[in-house]
Design a protein around this motif. Structure first.
Motif, PDB file in Angstrom:
ATOM      1  N   ALA A   1      25.835 -11.348 -54.400  1.00 13.37           N
ATOM      2  CA  ALA A   1      25.405 -12.243 -53.504  1.00 13.37           C
ATOM      3  C   ALA A   1      23.975 -12.417 -53.321  1.00 13.37           C
ATOM      4  O   ALA A   1      23.246 -11.588 -53.605  1.00 13.37           O
ATOM      5  N   ASN A   2      23.223 -13.494 -52.803  1.00 15.21           N
ATOM      6  CA  ASN A   2      22.004 -13.815 -52.466  1.00 15.21           C
ATOM      7  C   ASN A   2      21.767 -14.193 -51.208  1.00 15.21           C
ATOM      8  O   ASN A   2      22.332 -15.115 -50.624  1.00 15.21           O
ATOM      9  N   GLN A   3      20.995 -13.685 -50.549  1.00 19.68           N
ATOM     10  CA  GLN A   3      20.328 -13.736 -49.228  1.00 19.68           C
ATOM     11  C   GLN A   3      18.847 -13.772 -49.055  1.00 19.68           C
ATOM     12  O   GLN A   3      18.453 -12.619 -49.124  1.00 19.68           O
ATOM     13  N   TRP A   4      18.113 -14.645 -48.658  1.00 16.73           N
ATOM     14  CA  TRP A   4      16.633 -14.851 -48.442  1.00 16.73           C
ATOM     15  C   TRP A   4      16.390 -15.915 -47.582  1.00 16.73           C
ATOM     16  O   TRP A   4      16.629 -16.809 -47.793  1.00 16.73           O
ATOM     17  N   GLU A   5      15.563 -15.162 -46.663  1.00 10.87           N
ATOM     18  CA  GLU A   5      14.994 -16.375 -45.394  1.00 10.87           C
ATOM     19  C   GLU A   5      13.325 -16.333 -46.202  1.00 10.87           C
ATOM     20  O   GLU A   5      12.619 -15.356 -45.868  1.00 10.87           O
ATOM     21  N   PRO A   6      12.857 -17.581 -46.371  1.00 12.68           N
ATOM     22  CA  PRO A   6      11.432 -17.546 -46.788  1.00 12.68           C
ATOM     23  C   PRO A   6      10.574 -17.636 -45.523  1.00 12.68           C
ATOM     24  O   PRO A   6      11.097 -17.785 -44.231  1.00 12.68           O
ATOM     25  N   ALA A   7       9.308 -17.159 -45.625  1.00 12.12           N
ATOM     26  CA  ALA A   7       8.527 -17.168 -44.749  1.00 12.12           C
ATOM     27  C   ALA A   7       8.606 -16.017 -43.610  1.00 12.12           C
ATOM     28  O   ALA A   7       8.188 -16.181 -42.440  1.00 12.12           O
ATOM     29  N   THR A   8       9.302 -15.215 -43.689  1.00  3.92           N
ATOM     30  CA  THR A   8       9.659 -13.975 -42.552  1.00  3.92           C
ATOM     31  C   THR A   8       9.433 -12.681 -43.545  1.00  3.92           C
ATOM     32  O   THR A   8      10.156 -12.563 -44.729  1.00  3.92           O
ATOM     33  N   LYS A   9       8.938 -11.944 -42.981  1.00  2.27           N
ATOM     34  CA  LYS A   9       8.732 -10.564 -43.630  1.00  2.27           C
ATOM     35  C   LYS A   9      10.164  -9.729 -43.410  1.00  2.27           C
ATOM     36  O   LYS A   9      10.435  -9.158 -44.330  1.00  2.27           O
ATOM     37  N   SER A  10      10.348  -9.560 -42.194  1.00  8.09           N
ATOM     38  CA  SER A  10      11.938  -9.154 -42.121  1.00  8.09           C
ATOM     39  C   SER A  10      13.234  -9.985 -42.654  1.00  8.09           C
ATOM     40  O   SER A  10      12.921 -11.060 -42.583  1.00  8.09           O
ATOM     41  N   GLN A  11      14.206  -9.217 -43.089  1.00  5.70           N
ATOM     42  CA  GLN A  11      15.332  -9.892 -43.560  1.00  5.70           C
ATOM     43  C   GLN A  11      16.563  -9.387 -43.099  1.00  5.70           C
ATOM     44  O   GLN A  11      17.313  -8.895 -43.677  1.00  5.70           O
ATOM     45  N   PRO A  12      16.659  -9.750 -41.597  1.00  7.69           N
ATOM     46  CA  PRO A  12      17.791  -9.057 -40.848  1.00  7.69           C
ATOM     47  C   PRO A  12      19.139  -9.441 -41.437  1.00  7.69           C
ATOM     48  O   PRO A  12      20.130  -8.941 -41.406  1.00  7.69           O
ATOM     49  N   ALA A  13      19.323 -10.775 -41.850  1.00  7.81           N
ATOM     50  CA  ALA A  13      20.680 -11.274 -42.215  1.00  7.81           C
ATOM     51  C   ALA A  13      20.853 -10.508 -43.585  1.00  7.81           C
ATOM     52  O   ALA A  13      22.070  -9.954 -43.686  1.00  7.81           O
ATOM     53  N   PHE A  14      20.065 -10.308 -44.547  1.00  8.65           N
ATOM     54  CA  PHE A  14      20.166  -9.599 -45.440  1.00  8.65           C
ATOM     55  C   PHE A  14      20.576  -8.037 -45.225  1.00  8.65           C
ATOM     56  O   PHE A  14      21.698  -7.526 -45.856  1.00  8.65           O
TER      57      PHE A  14
END
Length: 432
Positions: free
Chosen positions: A30-43
């Motif tokens: 699986a891959n989850q990445w939210e650009p432009a944010t330091k924290s990655q809460p969904a991941f």
């Protein structure tokens, strides 16, 4: 086992639904990445809930990890929909040209390299009409891209409440099947109308009426094979369901055979077992005034009300702003409206309900939002800020829909040959 890969995974809605359907599903990557944010809460939420290691779920830009994705039978993903969302104005929509719209082409790079037997994607239903200047172009490019890679495609816009769930959430689901699969060979034998009503992917789990919507006549088109021709010149009126095979598009406006839905009140009752007495912070106050001298309660009542107000634009133009009224509070004897990422804020779109015990007006709690999407209560209680919990649920799937689709995928795989799965040659897709 049915090996699956989940892209743009969010908090794992596809995986939850598939695993509820059958233990045969094995999500290997699986891959989850939210650009432009330091924290990655969904991941972090995904990793914690599935007890996944760093090889199973990766927090990287998809463009950088395509070569790491293993061979798989099923590719799933709810690719980013910001560029198509109804929350944006027509002037602001970018469609497939948008920064996140182009991530569909990253999916096609994965498809080109791994050639999965089946693909299941999800997006907002506005995708079918995007962009406003060339209706249907974006969806046509997607269909043509999948056709070019050797896939037949069926799609359906589904309102979750029509099939017994607690939220009036409309999304388009796209199911693609490789041309050498037994499923595709069977589909080729049927008329398109029979596929949509009886023989196709969605027909059994999401039954429809025999008659189509009389206000929208069935449409058929020849889909150009040249993607640039599609992008530059092609437009189409896509209805809520359809099939594309062998360069032919058929689309129809189907009417669901509606099931008794779960109501918002049912969800509030269910949540009581898990959260107990609702915290005071969720109630609308009637004492603190805002800049317009309205209390929080008065502000939300104003936001939900009908309006016809004289306003002045930035250029000095005078105009009247109008909008219709919304229920205040939300009706508990109906399914909820669609949750948005702004849920829980002082926003017109936020749900406000009459508490079952106190009779006072309040926002939904994070647990109630999780239950509206079919997640286990506390699914997003993994250390992320509460505002982010609301945001994640506004982005999430109704997992019960994926469970129903998972049931059908299991049935399809009973007729598939598992041999020679790695024998498909990898080809280069010059456009991508």
């Amino acid at each position: 086992m049915i090996n699956a890969v989940e892209l743009f995974a969010g908090v794992g809605g596809f995986r939850v639904g598939l695993e509820k359907a059958s233990k045969q599903f094995n999500v290997t990557f699986a891959n989850q990445w939210e650009p432009a944010t330091k924290s990655q809460p969904a991941f972090e939420c995904y990793k914690q809930n599935f007890n996944a290691d760093d090889n199973e779920v990766i927090n990287e830009d998809i463009a950088n990890i395509i070569g790491l994705i293993p061979e798989h039978d099923l590719l799933v993903g709810g690719f980013p929909c910001q560029d198509y969302s109804v929350a944006r104005t027509l002037a602001g929509e970018m469609g497939i040209e948008g920064q996140k719209g182009v991530l569909f082409f990253e999916i096609m790079k994965v498809v080109n390299r791994t050639k999965p037997k089946f693909i299941l994607l999800e997006n907002v239903d506005r995708l079918l009409k995007s962009p406003s200047k060339q209706r249907g172009r974006d969806f046509s490019v997607m269909l043509a891209s999948l056709q070019k890679q050797g896939y037949g495609v069926e799609w359906r816009v589904i309102n979750a409440a029509d099939y017994g769930f607690a939220q009036r959430r409309r999304r388009v689901f796209i199911f693609a099947y490789r041309e050498d699969t037994n499923f595709c060979k069977e589909q080729q034998k049927f008329k398109y109308n029979d596929i949509l009503h009886n023989k196709g992917f969605f027909a059994k789990e999401f039954p429809v009426q025999e008659k189509h919507n009389a206000r929208h006549g069935d449409q058929d088109y020849d889909l150009p094979s040249n993607l640039f021709e599609v992008s530059d010149k092609f437009s189409a009126k896509y209805l809520n369901s359809g099939v594309v095979m062998n360069g032919k598009i058929y689309t129809a406006e189907l009417l669901p055979i509606e099931m008794k839905p779960t109501t918002l009140g049912d969800i509030l009752n269910q949540a009581k077992k898990f959260q107990g007495e609702v915290n005071e912070k969720y109630y609308l106050t009637n004492d603190k005034k805002n800049k317009k001298d309205r209390t929080e309660y008065q502000e939300m009542k104003y936001q939900k009300g009908a309006k016809r107000e004289k306003r002045i634009s930035k250029t000095g133009h005078e105009y009247y702003y109008t909008e219709g009224s919304m229920s205040f509070p939300d009706q508990l004897d109906l399914p909820s409206r669609t949750m948005l990422t702004s849920e829980g804020t002082k926003n017109r779109s936020s749900h406000v309900v009459k508490d079952l015990d106190t009779g006072r007006i309040r926002y939904l709690t994070p647990i109630e939002c999780e239950l509206l999407n079919g997640f286990e209560p506390g699914w997003t209680d993994t250390g992320m800020p509460e505002r982010t919990r609301y945001f994640c649920m506004g982005n999430a799937l109704v997992v019960g829909l994926i469970k129903k689709m998972g049931n059908q995928i299991v049935e399809i795989f009973k007729d598939e040959n598992y041999e020679d799965e790695t024998s498909h040659s990898t080809q280069q897709l010059a456009l991508f």
